[in-house]
Scaffold this motif. Structure first.
Motif, short mmCIF file in Angstrom:
data_model
loop_
_atom_site.label_atom_id
_atom_site.label_comp_id
_atom_site.label_asym_id
_atom_site.label_seq_id
_atom_site.Cartn_x
_atom_site.Cartn_y
_atom_site.Cartn_z
N ARG A 177 60.23 7.26 39.03
CA ARG A 177 59.24 7.40 37.96
C ARG A 177 57.85 6.93 38.42
NH1 ARG A 177 60.38 3.87 34.55
NH2 ARG A 177 62.34 3.01 35.36
N PHE A 178 57.69 6.85 39.72
CA PHE A 178 56.40 6.55 40.34
C PHE A 178 56.03 7.69 41.26
CE2 PHE A 178 54.18 4.79 44.13
CZ PHE A 178 52.98 4.47 43.52
N SER A 179 54.79 8.15 41.18
CA SER A 179 54.33 9.27 42.00
C SER A 179 53.04 8.90 42.72
CB SER A 179 54.08 10.50 41.11
OG SER A 179 53.32 11.48 41.79
N ILE A 180 52.98 9.22 44.00
CA ILE A 180 51.74 9.10 44.76
C ILE A 180 51.53 10.42 45.50
CG2 ILE A 180 52.97 7.98 46.68
CD1 ILE A 180 50.34 6.51 47.31
N ARG A 181 50.35 10.98 45.39
CA ARG A 181 50.12 12.31 45.93
C ARG A 181 48.64 12.47 46.30
NH1 ARG A 181 50.17 11.53 40.88
NH2 ARG A 181 48.78 12.62 39.44
N PRO A 182 48.33 13.38 47.24
CA PRO A 182 46.94 13.65 47.60
C PRO A 182 46.15 14.10 46.38
CG PRO A 182 48.42 14.61 49.20
CD PRO A 182 49.27 14.15 48.05
N SER A 183 44.88 13.75 46.39
CA SER A 183 44.03 14.03 45.25
C SER A 183 42.73 14.68 45.71
CB SER A 183 43.71 12.72 44.51
OG SER A 183 42.69 12.90 43.56
N GLY A 184 42.12 15.44 44.81
CA GLY A 184 40.80 15.99 45.07
C GLY A 184 39.70 15.07 44.61
N THR A 185 40.05 13.89 44.08
CA THR A 185 39.07 12.95 43.55
C THR A 185 38.42 12.18 44.70
OG1 THR A 185 40.33 12.71 41.50
CG2 THR A 185 38.73 11.00 42.01
N MET A 186 37.10 12.05 44.63
CA MET A 186 36.34 11.37 45.67
C MET A 186 35.40 10.35 45.03
SD MET A 186 36.88 12.92 48.78
CE MET A 186 35.35 12.76 49.69
N ASP A 187 35.12 9.27 45.77
CA ASP A 187 34.09 8.31 45.39
C ASP A 187 32.92 8.43 46.38
OD1 ASP A 187 35.14 7.16 43.13
OD2 ASP A 187 36.01 5.44 44.15
N TYR A 188 31.72 8.31 45.81
CA TYR A 188 30.49 8.38 46.61
C TYR A 188 29.55 7.26 46.18
CZ TYR A 188 32.17 13.26 46.66
OH TYR A 188 32.94 14.39 46.75
N LEU A 189 28.60 6.96 47.02
CA LEU A 189 27.48 6.10 46.64
C LEU A 189 26.28 7.01 46.48
CD1 LEU A 189 26.72 3.09 46.17
CD2 LEU A 189 25.84 3.08 48.51
N GLY A 190 25.83 7.18 45.23
CA GLY A 190 24.70 8.04 44.96
C GLY A 190 23.38 7.31 45.20
N LEU A 191 22.39 8.03 45.68
CA LEU A 191 21.09 7.42 46.00
C LEU A 191 19.98 8.17 45.26
CD1 LEU A 191 21.79 7.12 49.79
CD2 LEU A 191 21.67 5.22 48.20
N PRO A 192 19.10 7.45 44.58
CA PRO A 192 17.99 8.10 43.87
C PRO A 192 16.90 8.50 44.85
CG PRO A 192 17.85 5.72 43.62
CD PRO A 192 19.10 5.98 44.42
N VAL A 193 16.96 9.74 45.33
CA VAL A 193 16.11 10.14 46.45
C VAL A 193 14.63 10.23 46.08
CG1 VAL A 193 18.02 11.36 47.54
CG2 VAL A 193 16.48 12.61 46.01
N LYS A 194 14.32 10.27 44.79
CA LYS A 194 12.91 10.31 44.40
C LYS A 194 12.26 8.93 44.40
CE LYS A 194 13.25 14.62 41.82
NZ LYS A 194 13.06 15.33 40.53
N ASP A 195 13.07 7.90 44.52
CA ASP A 195 12.55 6.55 44.72
C ASP A 195 12.04 6.47 46.16
OD1 ASP A 195 12.33 3.80 45.43
OD2 ASP A 195 13.76 3.23 43.87
N PRO A 196 10.78 6.12 46.38
CA PRO A 196 10.23 6.10 47.75
C PRO A 196 11.05 5.29 48.74
CG PRO A 196 8.48 5.79 46.13
CD PRO A 196 9.77 5.74 45.37
N ARG A 197 11.75 4.27 48.27
CA ARG A 197 12.54 3.44 49.17
C ARG A 197 13.76 4.18 49.73
NH1 ARG A 197 14.15 -1.53 45.70
NH2 ARG A 197 14.69 0.21 44.31
N PHE A 198 14.19 5.25 49.04
CA PHE A 198 15.36 6.00 49.48
C PHE A 198 15.01 7.44 49.85
CE2 PHE A 198 16.69 2.81 46.35
CZ PHE A 198 17.62 2.09 47.09
N ALA A 199 13.73 7.74 49.94
CA ALA A 199 13.30 9.12 50.19
C ALA A 199 13.58 9.59 51.61
CB ALA A 199 11.81 9.25 49.88
N ASP A 200 13.57 8.66 52.56
CA ASP A 200 13.79 9.00 53.96
C ASP A 200 15.30 9.12 54.22
OD1 ASP A 200 14.03 9.07 56.77
OD2 ASP A 200 12.23 7.85 57.03
N PRO A 201 15.77 10.27 54.70
CA PRO A 201 17.21 10.43 54.98
C PRO A 201 17.74 9.39 55.95
CG PRO A 201 16.13 12.56 55.00
CD PRO A 201 15.04 11.53 54.91
N ARG A 202 16.86 8.85 56.81
CA ARG A 202 17.32 7.83 57.75
C ARG A 202 17.76 6.57 57.03
NH1 ARG A 202 12.24 7.53 61.71
NH2 ARG A 202 11.25 7.63 59.63
N VAL A 203 17.09 6.23 55.93
CA VAL A 203 17.51 5.08 55.13
C VAL A 203 18.89 5.32 54.54
CG1 VAL A 203 17.00 3.71 53.06
CG2 VAL A 203 15.13 4.42 54.59
#
Length: 543
Positions: free
Chosen positions: A296-322
């Motif tokens: 009654r326990f199931s573990i299986r591959p999932s299409g669910t992903m976690d990401y860290l989103g970045l507000p690219v319009k903020d000048p501090r995160f605008a550079d892809p190198r950052v």
């Protein structure tokens, strides 16, 4: 792709004949399903309970939250559904969907079905619902799911200060009570799969007239109806809809959603016998759950992903190198091992491993842990100044745990001194991010709606997305994939993925593995990897 015969003179997609161009391997994405030999003796009736996190909305077009979608799975029948084992398209509220060119689709709905209030379900019920969700000023979360339909741009002008020039989608034509003609802006072979998302469910007249009232007391066309008021942060009760005439008659008489603030608490309640199903067993409890619940326990591959989103319009995160420096400073392997007991897998792509066209290592060095290279890259970009605020919800204790690990690694590896947490309720976080009021990186999760790379691309990087990122070359490649089929479509989507990995508005972190457990009171538990989640209608009760 959902249409396997795009080059024939006429493409007719009917219930049992639809197959993905790239067929999923059943063992890779098959549903959790109870296989106890006494299931055949189960009789209809009885009640069972499901652990849930508080939803944000219960009006289908207003939400993309997996917590809400689980309830909506019982309350509403959208036009199509996805087979839980293979991901193939099946009929639900619609009987057929026909096209000559993947642009103009004729959708034929079932006759003789009603909403829970007795109102007849017609093609107009679907058109009204889609128009309401697509109309920009309404601000419904699922708005962009309708962007493929002709006339969407008139309802959602992008110029600053511009107002919509129409209230309804020009691509929708109600032919008669059971027929809706849908004209898309461009060829889109995956349209039948898209129609399985709950936002495409029909709405009664009251929903469009008074959406706020309907949001807390929804009236659907599915096998279950609301049984009493939504008790905020406590429970949502459903009961079998006696007049249901669709293809998925409910087995149990009642479903009681019990709302918990954390998965850990819900797991404790499952152990104590106070709830029957937990679809999201904490990864740290994997070994314990296997020992306690067995088959009654199931573990299986999932299409669910976690990401860290970045507000690219903020000048501090605008550079892809950052952004790339932040990614390379995160030890995915260490975090998934320490916090998720090695159940979750470090991401090397923006796409889940069980998705056709997934490429291991697509992210390359950018998703590999390399503190020295990360610090060098950040220095080259001019460093980072000010407070780094990290946003996440309180729905799961592990969110704060991994955010704490990320914060410590960014301090140690990049020299960022001041890091602060912004933890809040899921509904509050969703509103804040949708409105762009965050001042730093945020936890972004994607639960796949249907098995296609395109679902990640459109789902994460839609115009006006939470990161604020846009790219015309990316848009063109997605459009190319939408108009193609088979390997040609996959190749275009992969090129689009390369662009987002180059710019990195969302940092891929890890790929979930779905873990579920249930009590011995119930059987025939079917849980798929898509928006439907737990198939409420299938569950049987032993006593």
């Amino acid at each position: 792709m959902s249409t396997a015969h795009m080059n024939t003179a006429r493409s007719t997609v009917l219930a049992a004949s639809v197959a993905l161009t790239l067929t999923l391997v059943a063992t890779a994405c098959g549903p959790a399903q109870s296989t106890k030999p006494d299931n055949a003796s189960h009789k209809p009736g009885g009640a069972y309970s499901v652990a849930l996190t508080e939803p944000d909305h219960l009006l289908p077009g207003r939400t993309t939250s997996s917590y809400s979608l689980q309830v909506l799975q019982g309350l509403f029948d959208p036009p199509t559904s996805l087979d839980p084992e293979h991901g193939t398209v099946k009929p639900l509220a619609a009987l057929s969907w026909v096209t000559d060119d993947n642009v103009v689709w004729t959708v034929t709905f079932r006759s003789g079905t009603t909403f829970h209030n007795g109102e007849k379900v017609t093609a107009g019920s679907f058109a009204d619902a889609w128009n309401a969700a697509a109309y920009g000023p309404n601000g419904w979360d699922s708005n962009y799911y309708f962007a493929q339909i002709k006339g969407y741009d008139a309802l959602n002008p992008t110029e600053e200060g511009a107002k919509p020039t129409a209230r309804t989608l020009s691509g929708l034509k109600v032919v008669d009570e059971k027929t809706l003609q849908v004209t898309l802006k461009a060829p889109f072979g995956q349209f039948p799969m898209l129609l399985s998302f709950p936002a495409f469910a029909p709405l009664p007249k009251a929903a469009v007239a008074k959406p706020d009232t309907f949001d807390t007391a929804p009236v659907g066309n599915g096998p279950y109806q609301l049984d009493g008021p939504w008790e905020r942060n406590q429970r949502i009760k459903l009961k079998k809809f006696a007049a249901y005439r669709g293809p998925r008659e409910a087995m149990a008489d009642r479903v009681d959603f019990k709302i918990y603030t954390s998965r850990e608490t819900a797991f404790t309640e499952l152990q104590a016998g106070n709830v029957d199903i937990l679809t999201t067993v904490p990864a740290a409890n994997s070994a314990q759950a296997k020992r306690l619940f067995g088959d009654r326990f199931s573990i299986r591959p999932s299409g669910t992903m976690d990401y860290l989103g970045l507000p690219v319009k903020d000048p501090r995160f605008a550079d892809p190198r950052v952004r790339k420096a932040i990614s390379m400073a995160i030890d995915r392997q260490g975090i998934t091992q320490a916090i998720y007991n090695g159940v979750y897998k470090p991401a090397t792509s923006i796409v889940g491993e069980m998705i056709p066209g997934h490429r291991p290592g697509a992210c390359g060095r950018t998703c590999a842990y390399d503190p020295a290279a990360a610090k060098k890259l950040l220095d080259e970009a001019g460093g980072f100044e000010g407070t780094l605020e990290l946003y996440f919800s309180n729905a799961d204790a592990t969110y704060e745990q991994w955010m704490t690990s990320v914060a410590n690694q960014l301090k140690d590896n990049l020299g960022i001194k001041d890091v602060k947490f912004r933890k809040m309720a899921p509904a509050d976080l969703s509103s804040l991010l949708n409105e762009g009021r965050n001042k730093g990186p945020f936890r972004q999760n994607w639960v796949i709606d249907y098995p296609s790379i395109q679902n990640y691309l459109d789902g994460l990087y839609y115009p006006g997305n939470r990161s604020g990122w846009s790219n015309r070359e990316f848009d063109a490649l997605v459009a190319k994939g939408n108009a193609a089929e088979g390997t040609e479509a996959v190749a275009a989507y992969q090129q689009a993925e390369d662009i987002v990995l180059r710019d990195l508005p969302y940092i891929p972190l890890w790929n979930w593995q779905d873990q579920s457990a249930w009590s011995d009171r119930i059987g025939n538990v079917v849980i798929d990897s898509y928006a439907a989640g737990l198939h409420l209608d299938s569950v049987t009760v032993n006593d």
